[in-house]
Motif scaffolding. Structure first.
Motif, mmCIF file in Angstrom:
data_model
loop_
_atom_site.group_PDB
_atom_site.id
_atom_site.type_symbol
_atom_site.label_atom_id
_atom_site.label_comp_id
_atom_site.label_asym_id
_atom_site.label_seq_id
_atom_site.Cartn_x
_atom_site.Cartn_y
_atom_site.Cartn_z
ATOM 1 N N LYS A 57 24.300 -38.659 -11.269
ATOM 2 C CA LYS A 57 25.199 -39.700 -11.760
ATOM 3 C C LYS A 57 24.391 -40.780 -12.472
ATOM 4 O O LYS A 57 23.331 -41.187 -11.990
ATOM 5 C CB LYS A 57 25.971 -40.308 -10.597
ATOM 6 C CG LYS A 57 26.890 -39.327 -9.901
ATOM 7 C CD LYS A 57 27.593 -39.976 -8.730
ATOM 8 C CE LYS A 57 28.500 -38.982 -8.036
ATOM 9 N NZ LYS A 57 29.156 -39.574 -6.859
ATOM 10 N N PRO A 58 24.883 -41.268 -13.589
ATOM 11 C CA PRO A 58 24.139 -42.299 -14.332
ATOM 12 C C PRO A 58 23.866 -43.561 -13.515
ATOM 13 O O PRO A 58 22.837 -44.210 -13.712
ATOM 14 C CB PRO A 58 25.046 -42.614 -15.516
ATOM 15 C CG PRO A 58 26.002 -41.488 -15.615
ATOM 16 C CD PRO A 58 26.111 -40.878 -14.259
ATOM 17 N N GLU A 59 24.759 -43.879 -12.580
ATOM 18 C CA GLU A 59 24.577 -45.101 -11.791
ATOM 19 C C GLU A 59 23.580 -44.925 -10.639
ATOM 20 O O GLU A 59 23.215 -45.901 -9.988
ATOM 21 C CB GLU A 59 25.925 -45.618 -11.274
ATOM 22 C CG GLU A 59 26.664 -44.669 -10.368
ATOM 23 C CD GLU A 59 27.594 -43.699 -11.104
ATOM 24 O OE1 GLU A 59 28.397 -43.057 -10.417
ATOM 25 O OE2 GLU A 59 27.513 -43.553 -12.341
ATOM 26 N N THR A 60 23.129 -43.699 -10.398
ATOM 27 C CA THR A 60 22.130 -43.448 -9.352
ATOM 28 C C THR A 60 21.020 -42.552 -9.911
ATOM 29 O O THR A 60 20.881 -41.394 -9.518
ATOM 30 C CB THR A 60 22.765 -42.792 -8.105
ATOM 31 O OG1 THR A 60 23.486 -41.627 -8.506
ATOM 32 C CG2 THR A 60 23.681 -43.752 -7.362
ATOM 33 N N PRO A 61 20.208 -43.085 -10.813
ATOM 34 C CA PRO A 61 19.153 -42.262 -11.422
ATOM 35 C C PRO A 61 17.954 -42.005 -10.517
ATOM 36 O O PRO A 61 17.120 -41.153 -10.815
ATOM 37 C CB PRO A 61 18.735 -43.095 -12.635
ATOM 38 C CG PRO A 61 19.006 -44.506 -12.218
ATOM 39 C CD PRO A 61 20.248 -44.435 -11.366
ATOM 40 N N SER A 62 17.860 -42.725 -9.408
ATOM 41 C CA SER A 62 16.699 -42.609 -8.530
ATOM 42 C C SER A 62 17.109 -42.870 -7.083
ATOM 43 O O SER A 62 18.096 -43.572 -6.831
ATOM 44 C CB SER A 62 15.645 -43.637 -8.944
ATOM 45 O OG SER A 62 14.573 -43.672 -8.036
ATOM 46 N N CYS A 63 16.339 -42.346 -6.157
ATOM 47 C CA CYS A 63 16.560 -42.650 -4.744
ATOM 48 C C CYS A 63 16.424 -44.157 -4.501
ATOM 49 O O CYS A 63 17.094 -44.732 -3.651
ATOM 50 C CB CYS A 63 15.555 -41.906 -3.877
ATOM 51 S SG CYS A 63 15.598 -40.107 -4.055
ATOM 52 N N THR A 64 15.549 -44.780 -5.297
ATOM 53 C CA THR A 64 15.286 -46.208 -5.130
ATOM 54 C C THR A 64 16.457 -47.077 -5.579
ATOM 55 O O THR A 64 16.475 -48.270 -5.273
ATOM 56 C CB THR A 64 14.019 -46.630 -5.902
ATOM 57 O OG1 THR A 64 14.230 -46.412 -7.296
ATOM 58 C CG2 THR A 64 12.810 -45.849 -5.433
ATOM 59 N N CYS A 109 21.101 -35.992 -2.890
ATOM 60 C CA CYS A 109 20.466 -35.121 -3.891
ATOM 61 C C CYS A 109 21.431 -34.841 -5.032
ATOM 62 O O CYS A 109 21.044 -34.872 -6.202
ATOM 63 C CB CYS A 109 19.972 -33.825 -3.255
ATOM 64 S SG CYS A 109 18.574 -34.067 -2.134
ATOM 65 N N ASN A 110 22.680 -34.581 -4.697
ATOM 66 C CA ASN A 110 23.663 -34.334 -5.745
ATOM 67 C C ASN A 110 23.921 -35.570 -6.584
ATOM 68 O O ASN A 110 24.087 -35.481 -7.799
ATOM 69 C CB ASN A 110 24.959 -33.773 -5.149
ATOM 70 C CG ASN A 110 24.835 -32.299 -4.875
ATOM 71 O OD1 ASN A 110 24.753 -31.509 -5.796
ATOM 72 N ND2 ASN A 110 24.774 -31.928 -3.613
ATOM 73 N N SER A 111 23.923 -36.736 -5.968
ATOM 74 C CA SER A 111 24.143 -37.976 -6.706
ATOM 75 C C SER A 111 22.975 -38.293 -7.635
ATOM 76 O O SER A 111 23.175 -38.682 -8.790
ATOM 77 C CB SER A 111 24.346 -39.131 -5.720
ATOM 78 O OG SER A 111 24.578 -40.333 -6.398
ATOM 79 N N VAL A 112 21.759 -38.111 -7.145
ATOM 80 C CA VAL A 112 20.565 -38.461 -7.922
ATOM 81 C C VAL A 112 20.126 -37.325 -8.854
ATOM 82 O O VAL A 112 19.811 -37.560 -10.021
ATOM 83 C CB VAL A 112 19.406 -38.873 -6.988
ATOM 84 C CG1 VAL A 112 18.111 -39.077 -7.771
ATOM 85 C CG2 VAL A 112 19.771 -40.149 -6.222
ATOM 86 N N LEU A 113 20.079 -36.108 -8.335
ATOM 87 C CA LEU A 113 19.551 -34.983 -9.111
ATOM 88 C C LEU A 113 20.631 -34.156 -9.801
ATOM 89 O O LEU A 113 20.329 -33.385 -10.712
ATOM 90 C CB LEU A 113 18.745 -34.052 -8.201
ATOM 91 C CG LEU A 113 17.556 -34.661 -7.452
ATOM 92 C CD1 LEU A 113 16.965 -33.638 -6.505
ATOM 93 C CD2 LEU A 113 16.523 -35.185 -8.435
ATOM 94 N N GLY A 114 21.860 -34.282 -9.315
ATOM 95 C CA GLY A 114 22.931 -33.448 -9.853
ATOM 96 C C GLY A 114 22.922 -32.039 -9.277
ATOM 97 O O GLY A 114 23.542 -31.134 -9.827
ATOM 98 N N ARG A 115 22.224 -31.852 -8.149
ATOM 99 C CA ARG A 115 22.118 -30.549 -7.497
ATOM 100 C C ARG A 115 21.623 -30.772 -6.079
ATOM 101 O O ARG A 115 21.192 -31.865 -5.716
ATOM 102 C CB ARG A 115 21.138 -29.643 -8.238
ATOM 103 C CG ARG A 115 19.714 -30.218 -8.267
ATOM 104 C CD ARG A 115 18.700 -29.256 -8.842
ATOM 105 N NE ARG A 115 17.388 -29.856 -8.965
ATOM 106 C CZ ARG A 115 16.512 -30.039 -7.983
ATOM 107 N NH1 ARG A 115 16.828 -29.681 -6.743
ATOM 108 N NH2 ARG A 115 15.331 -30.580 -8.209
ATOM 109 N N ASP A 116 21.690 -29.700 -5.284
ATOM 110 C CA ASP A 116 21.122 -29.758 -3.935
ATOM 111 C C ASP A 116 19.601 -29.810 -4.024
ATOM 112 O O ASP A 116 19.006 -29.228 -4.938
ATOM 113 C CB ASP A 116 21.518 -28.524 -3.127
ATOM 114 C CG ASP A 116 22.991 -28.505 -2.757
ATOM 115 O OD1 ASP A 116 23.632 -29.575 -2.749
ATOM 116 O OD2 ASP A 116 23.494 -27.409 -2.459
#
Length: 132
Positions: A57-64, A109-116
């Motif tokens: 997701k564009p609003e969550t590009p990183s775990c940070t 992982c899905n939010s940041v990476l777009g996958r598991d």
């Protein structure tokens, strides 16, 4: 007699702690290493955690985005809800409940990476968090 035994078992269960602690960071790492067929790499876990990714997701590009660059500190969701520290040294409840670990890896992982996340990625991230 059966009713009494059932009542005793139910009461014993009610007295059990509400927090499930069925694992540890070391056990999780070992399980993910076995699934991945490779040893955990804490440096790769750190790199994955700190990097910006374009697949989620564009609003969550990183775990940070939510957890901050220091997992020993608390974070905050985009909705403003506090997140306890991720590092087990700063939060003894982290990485002690397999169900919660899997739930949050799945969501994040899905939010940041777009996958598991892969088993190797999970092992790497937990190994890094456990090293802090």
């Amino acid at each position: 007699m059966k009713t009494f035994t059932l009542a005793v078992l139910l009461l014993a269960g009610a007295a059990a702690p509400a927090v499930a602690q069925d694992t540890s960071p070391a056990k999780l790492i070992a399980g993910y290493e076995a699934a991945a067929g490779t040893a955990a790499d804490p440096a790769a876990g750190k790199d994955l955690f700190l990097a910006e990714h374009g697949g989620g997701k564009p609003e969550t590009p990183s775990c940070t985005t939510c957890h901050t660059a220091d997992p020993r500190a608390g974070g905050q969701t985009r909705a403003g809800k506090a997140i306890d520290p991720l590092a087990p040294a700063a939060n003894g409840q982290r990485m002690t409940d397999t169900g919660k670990v899997e739930k949050w890896f799945g969501r994040n992982c899905n939010s940041v990476l777009g996958r598991d996340c892969t088993a190797a990625e999970k092992a790497n991230i937990i190994a890094w968090l456990a090293s802090l």
